[in-house]
Design a protein around this motif. Structure first.
Motif, PDB file in Angstrom:
ATOM      1  N   TRP A 285      44.507  30.197  44.436  1.00 18.97           N
ATOM      2  CA  TRP A 285      44.618  31.462  43.712  1.00 18.97           C
ATOM      3  C   TRP A 285      44.254  32.622  44.625  1.00 18.97           C
ATOM      4  O   TRP A 285      43.691  32.426  45.694  1.00 18.97           O
ATOM      5  CB  TRP A 285      43.734  31.436  42.458  1.00 18.97           C
ATOM      6  CG  TRP A 285      42.258  31.329  42.724  1.00 18.97           C
ATOM      7  CD1 TRP A 285      41.384  32.379  42.827  1.00 18.97           C
ATOM      8  CD2 TRP A 285      41.490  30.127  42.913  1.00 18.97           C
ATOM      9  NE1 TRP A 285      40.117  31.891  43.075  1.00 18.97           N
ATOM     10  CE2 TRP A 285      40.160  30.523  43.134  1.00 18.97           C
ATOM     11  CE3 TRP A 285      41.798  28.763  42.910  1.00 18.97           C
ATOM     12  CZ2 TRP A 285      39.118  29.609  43.354  1.00 18.97           C
ATOM     13  CZ3 TRP A 285      40.767  27.851  43.137  1.00 18.97           C
ATOM     14  CH2 TRP A 285      39.453  28.276  43.351  1.00 18.97           C
ATOM     15  N   GLN A 286      44.654  33.807  44.151  1.00 14.55           N
ATOM     16  CA  GLN A 286      44.366  35.047  44.875  1.00 14.55           C
ATOM     17  C   GLN A 286      43.182  35.726  44.205  1.00 14.55           C
ATOM     18  O   GLN A 286      43.117  35.784  42.971  1.00 14.55           O
ATOM     19  CB  GLN A 286      45.573  35.995  44.829  1.00 14.55           C
ATOM     20  CG  GLN A 286      46.897  35.364  45.228  1.00 14.55           C
ATOM     21  CD  GLN A 286      46.957  35.059  46.706  1.00 14.55           C
ATOM     22  OE1 GLN A 286      46.452  35.837  47.518  1.00 14.55           O
ATOM     23  NE2 GLN A 286      47.556  33.930  47.062  1.00 14.55           N
ATOM     24  N   THR A 287      42.279  36.245  45.017  1.00 11.53           N
ATOM     25  CA  THR A 287      41.194  37.043  44.462  1.00 11.53           C
ATOM     26  C   THR A 287      40.704  38.033  45.500  1.00 11.53           C
ATOM     27  O   THR A 287      40.504  37.651  46.664  1.00 11.53           O
ATOM     28  CB  THR A 287      40.026  36.169  43.960  1.00 11.53           C
ATOM     29  OG1 THR A 287      39.014  37.012  43.425  1.00 11.53           O
ATOM     30  CG2 THR A 287      39.432  35.299  45.045  1.00 11.53           C
TER      31      THR A 287
ATOM     32  N   THR B 158      43.176  34.552  49.699  1.00 18.01           N
ATOM     33  CA  THR B 158      43.754  33.351  49.104  1.00 18.01           C
ATOM     34  C   THR B 158      42.704  32.258  49.166  1.00 18.01           C
ATOM     35  O   THR B 158      42.185  31.939  50.245  1.00 18.01           O
ATOM     36  CB  THR B 158      45.003  32.903  49.879  1.00 18.01           C
ATOM     37  OG1 THR B 158      45.957  33.963  49.854  1.00 18.01           O
ATOM     38  CG2 THR B 158      45.618  31.655  49.255  1.00 18.01           C
TER      39      THR B 158
ATOM     40  N   SER C 192      42.204  35.465  54.508  1.00 19.62           N
ATOM     41  CA  SER C 192      42.639  36.825  54.214  1.00 19.62           C
ATOM     42  C   SER C 192      43.350  37.423  55.419  1.00 19.62           C
ATOM     43  O   SER C 192      42.810  37.424  56.513  1.00 19.62           O
ATOM     44  CB  SER C 192      41.431  37.692  53.845  1.00 19.62           C
ATOM     45  OG  SER C 192      41.869  39.005  53.597  1.00 19.62           O
TER      46      SER C 192
END
Ligand code: MN
Length: 293
Positions: A141-143, A147, A175
């Motif tokens: 997931w992306q946050t 990643t 990142s």
């Protein structure tokens, strides 16, 4: 908040000039919970005709956990598995009472970037039947601009498919641009972090690639300042209850168990069967360090 302990990795030769950076075990910190071994291989561009070729060698008492970032590696083992691992995938081999494997670059003259970790099996699982699992995809997931890939354990609503035998966490955080990332931690876990590329800022210190930051336990939050093009491994685990012995490719709880395994490997005992057609070179163990065993 426990102070950060910064630990330099050291070079280790897997044979044939295949150099890796070894972060665990180290003199300052032997394990991070059940995580008991961490090698960072590459990134390396092999010259024509060269690649990683690790001959047949045995394991007991542990799981090997391979996280591939670049390149292609062929795993073969004494259970009959032949599996190519590609970037973003995990191979998880549970040695239990004994397994033998080889690891080879699929194509010589290509690029390789990988992390290999070992997980000590708890006493009740030490002699379990050997097993091998390939995980082609993992939760991702992306946050906050990064990643995140969940390699092991649970994080938030995500659960990794890797079958483990202790409470563990493994996260890959990458990142492309500089990013500040806040993570929730478990105070009952101890943690360590290894930048694989780039660098990360935490606790007002900058940790470069191939330096292990051991964070201890007792933290419930972590703020990471990733430099551009950074990729880090975050490992967590409940502190391991039992002191383990590690020798060569063996993990155990007493010298006799390990000495027996080594003698059986050296004598060609059926406990450690052939890999494939049995023609791969067999790695020789160094002499046991314990007189009388
Ligand atoms: Mn191995």
């Amino acid at each position: 908040m426990p102070p950060m302990l910064r630990i330099a990795t050291r070079s280790a030769d897997l044979g044939d000039g295949m150099l890796v950076r070894r972060a665990l075990p180290s003199r300052q910190q032997r394990m991070v919970g059940a995580w008991c071994f961490l090698d960072h291989a590459g990134p390396v561009d092999f010259p024509p005709g060269r690649g990683m070729h690790v001959g047949a060698h045995p394991h007991i008492g542990l799981q090997t956990f391979t996280w591939l970032l670049e390149g292609e590696v062929l795993h073969r083992d004494s259970l009959g598995n032949e599996q190519i691992i590609r970037p973003g995938q995990v191979n998880l081999m549970t040695a239990g009472r004994g397994v033998v494997h080889t690891e080879d670059s699929l194509t010589d003259g290509s690029r390789l970037h990988a992390a290999q970790l070992w997980i000590a099996l708890p006493p009740a699982m030490q002699d379990c039947p050997p097993d091998f699992a390939h995980h082609p995809t993992l939760p991702q997931w992306q946050t906050q601009g990064a990643t995140v890939t969940l390699l092991a354990g649970d994080y938030g609503a995500h659960s990794a498919p890797t079958r483990l035998h202790s409470p563990l966490l493994g996260l890959d955080i990458a990142s492309p641009a500089a990013a500040t990332i806040d993570l929730d931690l478990r105070p009952d876990f101890e943690y360590a972090l290894l930048p694989l590329t780039g660098s990360v800022r935490l606790d007002d210190e900058s940790v470069p690639a191939d330096e292990l930051a051991y964070l201890g336990h007792g933290r419930d939050k972590l703020r990471l300042g990733l430099a551009a093009d950074s990729k880090i491994l975050l490992l967590g685990s409940q502190p391991f209850a039992e002191p383990v012995l590690m020798w060569w490719n063996f993990v155990g709880y007493d010298k006799a168990t390990i000495a027996t395994a080594q003698r059986q490997w050296e004598s060609g005992d059926a406990r450690f069967g052939p890999v494939g057609d049995g023609r791969a070179p067999r790695l020789a163990a160094p002499p046991l360090p314990w007189p009388g065993y």
